[in-house]
Design an enzyme around this catalytic site. Structure first.
Site, short mmCIF file in Angstrom:
data_model
loop_
_atom_site.label_atom_id
_atom_site.label_comp_id
_atom_site.label_asym_id
_atom_site.label_seq_id
_atom_site.Cartn_x
_atom_site.Cartn_y
_atom_site.Cartn_z
N GLU A 1 -2.30 4.23 1.39
CA GLU A 1 -2.99 3.13 0.70
C GLU A 1 -4.51 3.24 0.73
O GLU A 1 -5.20 2.28 1.05
CB GLU A 1 -2.52 1.78 1.29
N ASN B 1 0.56 8.29 0.19
CA ASN B 1 1.60 7.28 -0.02
C ASN B 1 0.92 5.96 -0.40
O ASN B 1 -0.08 5.57 0.22
CB ASN B 1 2.36 7.12 1.32
N HIS C 1 7.71 -1.11 -3.92
CA HIS C 1 8.09 -2.49 -3.59
C HIS C 1 8.12 -3.25 -4.91
O HIS C 1 7.08 -3.72 -5.39
CB HIS C 1 7.08 -3.09 -2.60
N GLU D 1 9.63 3.54 -0.09
CA GLU D 1 9.79 2.19 0.48
C GLU D 1 10.44 1.24 -0.53
O GLU D 1 10.07 0.06 -0.62
CB GLU D 1 8.42 1.64 0.91
N ASP E 1 12.28 -1.48 -2.43
CA ASP E 1 13.07 -2.71 -2.35
C ASP E 1 12.78 -3.51 -3.61
O ASP E 1 11.79 -3.27 -4.29
CB ASP E 1 12.85 -3.52 -1.06
#
Ligand code: G3I
Length: 389
Positions: A181, A224, A260, A289, A291
């Site tokens: 990030e 990432n 996400h 990651e 979801d």
């Protein structure tokens, strides 16, 4: 490297025809696969459904928001959780246990306990591990963020941390999120927030990759981030940076999109194209990651339509990765709502994972499984054809 890729459009529709049922642990084979020579137990596993060399992973719950909840540490205390973790997945990512504040809580003192336990578990279960993370603006210990260090000292601290942590797990970590990030939504470096970039300048990012590579030459080293699924200002910034670093010979090996996602927003339609452009640079790509959260109705239970749409998002993300040559790692950020970070961070939203709090599989789980089986069958067919010619 997998020999063939699937046509994603064909797969994207399959979730919609999946039964809208949630099934318990001993699920039957997905329809259309009954003739395959596998036991029911094996059919129920995401990891067995995956094509050769394609890793299906999950975050290993622990630390972070879990510390504020009234349950004990999920990884060490929840037997059902551990069982599924070992059975379903071929890759694991420590959710918080390798972050600075956990693994390096005091200057000069490391706490490897939780991270070691995950790496040992992975070895016993024949899983690979994604290390997360080495250079980030968040979840840094107070001694570091509030410390009074000179630039030389800070540089030495980062170098020592990377060398120690990456070195300890050398040969045991498949992919490291080296830099996490580092850009904001406009594609600017987080110069103020990120202590390393603020104090040492942007060049420190390349050094972090170099030091990680020295400590474990076999680990694949990644950038990432979230909100980089689509082609946008933020993913463009990564594209330009990785191009520059590769031209300079910096050991960057991968670009990963956290994913996400939320049903409030449309599915990131350029995901596959975005992964493909990084692939063309010679990088590996990964989904790290995933979801898919949603606004929950007053009774707290998702509707059938929401579950169906969620399954579609999960499947499209997986299909995009399967379609790109060197996207071989697909990780969901937890597999049960019991331990999801989502309700803690987003009021009124939840049900973001592929299993309910009672480990009952949702349509999203079945969508992933059948998409993986389809990909595996297609590859096997292709391999057989290849043998004939
Ligand atoms: O900052 C406070 C600290 O002062 C306090 O002592 C401590 C005790 O409870 O809580 C601290 O904040 C917690 C933080 O973890 C640090 O431990 C937050 O409340 C907690 O919600 C937070 O959760 C983690 C979050 O990262 C932090 O950013 C989640 O468990 C974890 O799932 C989540 O994971 C991130 C990935 O690493 C990177 N990508 C996004 C993803 C989701 O946010």
């Amino acid at each position: 490297m997998r020999p063939i890729r699937l046509v994603t459009a064909a797969l994207a529709t399959a979730a919609l025809s999946l039964p809208l049922v949630v099934t318990p642990a001993t699920a039957a084979p997905p329809s259309g696969h009954q003739a395959a020579p596998h036991s029911n137990a094996k059919f129920d596993r995401l990891r067995s459904a995956a094509p050769d060399g394609f890793h299906v992973g999950t975050a290993v719950a622990g630390g972070g928001h879990h510390l504020e909840q009234d349950y004990p540490d999920p990884f060490t205390s929840d037997r059902e959780y551990r069982k599924l973790l070992g059975k379903q997945f071929s890759s694991v990512s420590p959710e918080n246990q390798m972050k600075w504040e956990f693994i390096h809580p005091e200057q000069g003192r490391y706490d490897f306990g939780a991270a070691d336990a995950i790496v040992d578990f992975a070895k016993r279960n024949k899983q690979v591990v994604r290390g997360h993370t080495l250079l980030w603006h968040s979840q840094n210990p107070e001694w570091l963020e509030e410390g009074d260090f000179s630039k030389e000292e800070l540089r030495a601290i980062l170098r020592e941390h990377i060398t120690t942590v990456v070195g300890r797990y050398a040969g045991k970590i498949q992919q490291w999120d080296v830099a996490n990030e580092i850009f904001d939504e406009q594609g600017n470096l987080r110069t103020e927030e990120n202590i390393w970039i603020r104090e040492l300048g942007p060049g420190i990012v390349a050094d972090a990759f170099r030091w990680a590579h020295q400590a474990d030459p076999k680990a694949k080293l990644f950038f990432n981030d979230f909100n980089v699924e689509d082609i946008n200002a933020k993913s463009d910034a990564y594209y330009e940076l990785t191009r520059e670093l590769l031209a300079q010979g910096v050991p960057v090996h991968g670009f990963s999109v956290q994913s996400h996602l939320s049903l409030r927003y449309g599915f990131p339609g350029s995901l596959e194209e975005n992964l493909r452009r990084f692939d063309k640079l010679g990088l590996e790509t990964a989904i790290t990651e995933l979801d898919v959260r949603m606004d929950l109705p007053a009774n707290g239970k998702p509707t059938k339509a929401q579950l169906r749409q969620q399954a579609d998002y999960y499947q499209r993300a997986l299909s995009a990765c399967l379609a790109v040559e060197d996207c071989n790692s697909f990780t969901i950020w937890g597999f049960t709502d019991k331990y999801s970070w989502v309700p803690v961070f987003f009021e009124g939203e939840g049900s973001a994972t592929v299993m309910t709090e009672d480990f009952v599989r949702k349509p999203a789980f079945h969508a992933l499984k059948s998409t993986l089986w389809d990909a595996k069958k297609a590859e096997e067919k292709d391999r057989k054809k290849g043998r004939k010619h």
